[in-house]
Design an enzyme around this catalytic site. Structure first.
Site, PDB file in Angstrom:
ATOM      1  N   ALA A  59      -1.720   1.938   2.780  1.00  0.00           N
ATOM      2  CA  ALA A  59      -2.931   1.196   2.410  1.00  0.00           C
ATOM      3  C   ALA A  59      -3.038   1.098   0.896  1.00  0.00           C
ATOM      4  O   ALA A  59      -3.333   0.027   0.344  1.00  0.00           O
ATOM      5  CB  ALA A  59      -4.172   1.881   2.989  1.00  0.00           C
ATOM      6  N   ASP A  60      -2.787   2.187   0.207  1.00  0.00           N
ATOM      7  CA  ASP A  60      -2.841   2.190  -1.252  1.00  0.00           C
ATOM      8  C   ASP A  60      -1.750   1.316  -1.854  1.00  0.00           C
ATOM      9  O   ASP A  60      -1.998   0.480  -2.732  1.00  0.00           O
ATOM     10  CB  ASP A  60      -2.686   3.622  -1.777  1.00  0.00           C
ATOM     11  N   VAL A  61      -0.523   1.521  -1.414  1.00  0.00           N
ATOM     12  CA  VAL A  61       0.604   0.816  -2.021  1.00  0.00           C
ATOM     13  C   VAL A  61       0.536  -0.680  -1.729  1.00  0.00           C
ATOM     14  O   VAL A  61       0.753  -1.510  -2.620  1.00  0.00           O
ATOM     15  CB  VAL A  61       1.939   1.427  -1.526  1.00  0.00           C
TER      16      VAL A  61
END
Length: 416
Positions: free
Chosen positions: A172-174
């Site tokens: 989700a972050d990347v």
């Protein structure tokens, strides 16, 4: 490579932890001058460990090192007048502002999009949040594991019949970081056409839903809720991980021609002619029977034997490597995926290289991940030299600096 795609672009980087730093690292890789504005204790991830890499001058978190190459670090306290004024002047000389605070944080500091757009109409303002700038969840903090769960990903990831499972990296972050980088590049292109900056924003929840791709599409088309199927593919068989005598190999038998090649390469002639398995639809419908019939036959091969046979037959395949095997792979080494660079406290450190090539040439790691406040004195001296707070700060020195002592410059907390 000297003529980098984003040379001359300056980024005021107010991000921390992962998704924002990943995005600004990509911008730095492409040649932008990224000024990472940190609170006195530094980005949270400077303390995330073990593991730490230790050198004669101190130690650094491997987590921080992984997403902060090609940046300069400035320590500022955004809750003091001096620190906030320095931040505003950095913004005044920047093409981009990137931030991932909770919604409303920079507004309370006088660094809102509305205020800055009036004063600096060419500025591009990029925001990353957990749940977006509107809606019932607007003010909730966003974290990768929360987004993976709320966006449905954990419900269809994992082993058959197993519990919900988070993907092993912070996707989700990347992915959000990659998406905001795409939006920033589009905004830069639009600015070339219109002369005006714009605001772009991405959030973790919708990024996870978008990343769901075929799983989400399947649900929207049929109403069928996906469930975990391990490493298998819901619509293609065989496609996924198979076990051989000494390890695991991933195979991708994407059509019936490849199925016949697969059977021929691994002495599975009877399966290749079995009416249940001749078509992909049949193989999907008889997945369990096929798996049982292949199990013993595939165990007779070593991993290398299986890959050699499948490679010769033109069947897509690859080993399931651990990271030691990844970086020992001659192809990975030939591509220069790992790069060792000088570092002011560690002596040197090894980081991954930028993932693109332009004109066939790799992009350089121009700067090692910075120590806390390594460039504060350098940047603030340039600010003082330029004079007025709203001056054009393009004269701010972008040359590779000499290493400085960590923590120089304005001090304070600067975090919500």
């Amino acid at each position: 490579m000297t003529d980098l795609p984003l040379s001359g672009i300056r980024v005021a980087d107010f991000t921390r932890v992962l998704t924002g730093p990943f995005a600004t690292m990509l911008l730095g890789d492409l040649g932008a001058d990224v000024i990472k504005i940190e609170p006195p204790g530094g980005d949270d991830t400077r303390g995330w460990g073990p593991p730490f890499q230790v050198g004669e001058g101190g130690r650094e978190s491997s987590y921080f090192l992984s997403v902060n190459r090609n940046k300069r670090s400035v320590i500022l306290d955004l809750k003091t007048g001096e620190g906030l004024e320095a931040a505003r002047r950095i913004v005044a000389g920047s093409d981009l502002l990137v931030e991932n605070f909770r919604p409303g944080t920079l507004e309370r500091l006088g660094l809102s999009w509305d205020e800055l757009h009036v004063r600096h109409p060419r500025l591009i303002y990029a925001t990353i949040t957990g749940f977006g700038l509107s809606g019932p969840y607007r003010d909730r903090a966003g974290y990768d594991v929360v987004a993976q769960g709320m966006g449905g990903m954990m419900s269809y990831n994992g082993d058959i019949g197993g519990p919900p499972l988070r993907v092993g990296v912070a996707v989700a972050d990347v992915f959000s970081g990659a998406l905001i980088t795409q939006a920033i590049l589009a905004a830069l292109y639009r600015r070339e056409q219109t002369g005006m900056g714009t605001r772009v924003d991405v959030n973790l929840l919708e990024s996870v839903i978008a990343l769901g791709s075929s799983q989400v599409g399947r649900y929207l088309a049929t109403g069928e809720v996906p469930v975990p199927v391990g490493n298998d593919h819901r619509s293609i068989v065989p496609y996924g991980t198979v076990r051989c005598g000494d390890g695991y190999v991933n195979i991708a038998v994407g059509n019936d021609t490849l199925w016949q090649r697969f059977c021929g390469a691994l002495n599975l002639t009877a399966l290749g002619t079995d009416p249940r398995f001749v078509t992909n639809e049949g193989r999907v419908n008889h997945r369990a029977e096929l798996d049982m019939l292949m199990l013993g036959a595939l165990a007779a091969f070593t991993r290398q034997e299986m890959m050699d046979r499948l490679d010769e037959a033109g069947v897509p395949c690859g080993p399931v490597n651990d990271l030691a095997e990844v970086f020992a792979d001659p192809h990975v080494q030939a591509r220069g995926v790992a790069v060792t660079v000088p570092h002011p406290t560690l002596g040197e450190t090894t980081v991954t290289a930028p993932p693109w090539r332009f004109g066939g040439e790799p992009l350089p790691v121009r700067r090692a991940p910075p120590t806390p406040g390594q460039h504060t004195a350098e940047v603030l001296a340039a600010l003082r030299h330029t004079g007025a707070a709203d001056a054009d700060l393009k004269s701010l020195d972008c040359a590779q600096p000499e290493p400085e002592q960590p923590g120089q410059g304005v001090q304070g907390t600067g975090r919500e």
